[in-house]
Motif scaffolding. Sequence first.
Motif, PDB file in Angstrom:
ATOM      1  N   LYS A 220      -7.523 -41.700 -47.875  1.00  0.00           N
ATOM      2  CA  LYS A 220      -6.650 -40.781 -46.396  1.00  0.00           C
ATOM      3  C   LYS A 220      -6.695 -41.004 -45.364  1.00  0.00           C
ATOM      4  O   LYS A 220      -5.406 -40.562 -45.397  1.00  0.00           O
TER       5      LYS A 220
ATOM      6  N   LYS B 190      -2.872 -43.790 -45.833  1.00  0.00           N
ATOM      7  CA  LYS B 190      -2.297 -42.787 -46.857  1.00  0.00           C
ATOM      8  C   LYS B 190      -1.952 -41.973 -46.406  1.00  0.00           C
ATOM      9  O   LYS B 190      -0.186 -42.099 -45.274  1.00  0.00           O
TER      10      LYS B 190
ATOM     11  N   ASP C 265       2.538 -42.962 -44.884  1.00  0.00           N
ATOM     12  CA  ASP C 265       3.187 -41.579 -44.815  1.00  0.00           C
ATOM     13  C   ASP C 265       3.621 -41.479 -43.183  1.00  0.00           C
ATOM     14  O   ASP C 265       4.671 -40.636 -42.434  1.00  0.00           O
TER      15      ASP C 265
ATOM     16  N   LEU D  44      -7.874 -41.772 -53.269  1.00  0.00           N
ATOM     17  CA  LEU D  44      -7.953 -40.625 -52.314  1.00  0.00           C
ATOM     18  C   LEU D  44      -9.317 -39.171 -52.490  1.00  0.00           C
ATOM     19  O   LEU D  44      -9.258 -38.670 -51.443  1.00  0.00           O
TER      20      LEU D  44
END
Length: 610
Positions: free
Chosen positions: A96, A99, A103, A49
């Motif tokens: 990033k 993710k 999400d 991340l």
Amino acid sequence: MMSDMKYILVTGGVISGVGKGVISSSFGTILKCCGIEVTSIKIDPYINLDAGTFSPYEHGEVYVLDDGGEVDLDLGNYERFLDITLHRDNNITTGKIYKMVIDRERHGDYLGKTVQVVPHITDAIQEWVERVAKVPVSETGKTPEVCIIELGGTIGDIESMAFVEAFRQFQFRVKRENFCTAHVSLVPQPRSTGEQKTKPTQASVRELRGLGLSPDIIVCRSEKAIDQSVRNKISNFCHVAPEQVICIPDLSSIYKVPILMESHGIVEYLNERLQLGISPMPTARKFMKQWVDLSQKIENLRNEVVIAIVGKYTRLEDSYTSVTKAVQHAANAAGFSVKIKFIEASNLEEEMKQECPASYHEAWHDLVKSEGVIVPGGFGKRGVEGKIAAANWCRVNSKPYLGICLGFQTAVIEFARNVLKLEGANTAECEEDLEHPIIIDMPEHNTGQMGGTMRLGKRSTIFKPSASSSKIMRLYNNRDMIEERHRHRYEVNPKYIKDLDAGGLEFVGVDVEGTRMEIFELKKHPYFVATQFHPEYLSRPMTPSPPFMGLILAAKDRLQPYLIRGCKFSPRQDYDYDDSEDEAIVQQLSLTQVQESDGSSAYSSSSSML
């Protein structure tokens, strides 16, 4: 102001570490000197991340931003060159992006659809770039006009394929006149033939074109200057005009890179290619005067200062990039070139005398011969005793010392052991069940997770009223409050602060609540200063960091005259340091100015200090 956002994508070929970060920064520097608002984005194809959990040996230093973002060291290049403040979203990683998409999928944004790299990942990349590119520049409040995007790694890496595809689509999304690609490639020169080889660059450009991106500019990196015939060959085989081939050999200073790029006519090309509307065109380098002046000054420095950096990751100099840049900024501003000696902290420890006597004696020789010492940050037990030994030697022998983060903590431990006689004093990071835990962890940052859980980012430090006469407060122009960037999980144990203060280790700076110690200074010393924060992150070529400036000047016995002038140099100072005025000022100082109330001399003589 231009109606559309302009984008410059910088890619790399042949090898990693070819200098894309400096090239990207130089593009921005040149455009900024033309009056154009610029921002930057760094793309790292790894799945992490952020860079926070990397070993410095793996990826170099972790750079920290104002908002606490732990990012790639290239963002440090951008901030130093462009003198702007970037944010965590200016660093994009594969982690990033994935993710964010996952999400969204869990939230139900893609109900009924199969989530795939194309179009969902590639669309997310494009949306992120467009969003971040339009964030106003903190220093001016204006929306950027040009966004420079550096794609990490090399073309052909499997990790970066999604990003390359995203930008293949992106060039049509924003239209050709708003998108430009610069490809940075290595031109090797094997010793066996002595001939500069263009085949690696040709292959790299061919692969980039095969993926749907045609370079508008090819930046050729080489050890020595590239012949015109080689430049013409690259132009011919890579389908670009000769003026679109920029040759950047190894230079004595990275600050020469934007000057050299500008001399290739890059402003004229970008103005036409991206329709920047620069009018009238800048005249013969006058618009880059500050960079030309800086480069010339560095080139003409004749006096040298030797600084030792006692660290834990000295096998890779990139581990301390911001520290070395901050040292150079301060030394250059003071009129000195700098020679940095990297010392492995563990080599200073007594155990090394038996295990490897040569390394032990070499490390101590370099420490003793240096004119100033920096002990930077780090994590873990290894090398801590060596850093404590370095702090002890500097304190006892009046050697100028600057401790940063762990260097702050180890200096406090050394003082507790050897001045307060607290036997076994140490940090809780190294040992449990200590009799004297001088350094303890901060409860709110001890969450059990490793990533992004430290005390991070820009925070305020308040100078105590009693600090008005301290060197470090005067170096900060007597400000009551300063803001610097932090990255730590441990602090000085409040239980011992009164005893340390009473012993002579004065904590002159604290956090806004007054509970955490941020700066200490040893008064009866030429310069023994340490900070819990990392001042190196806010150092700039034109505005050096005050703690580093203090160290350089103390190393050359010039700190007192500088402070007396109100943190200004002699008007006669040029490339050769003119010390006649400094000596006159020192001679005029009365005994009351250089002696403490007990009558003992506050400062050692030059011969004993250096």
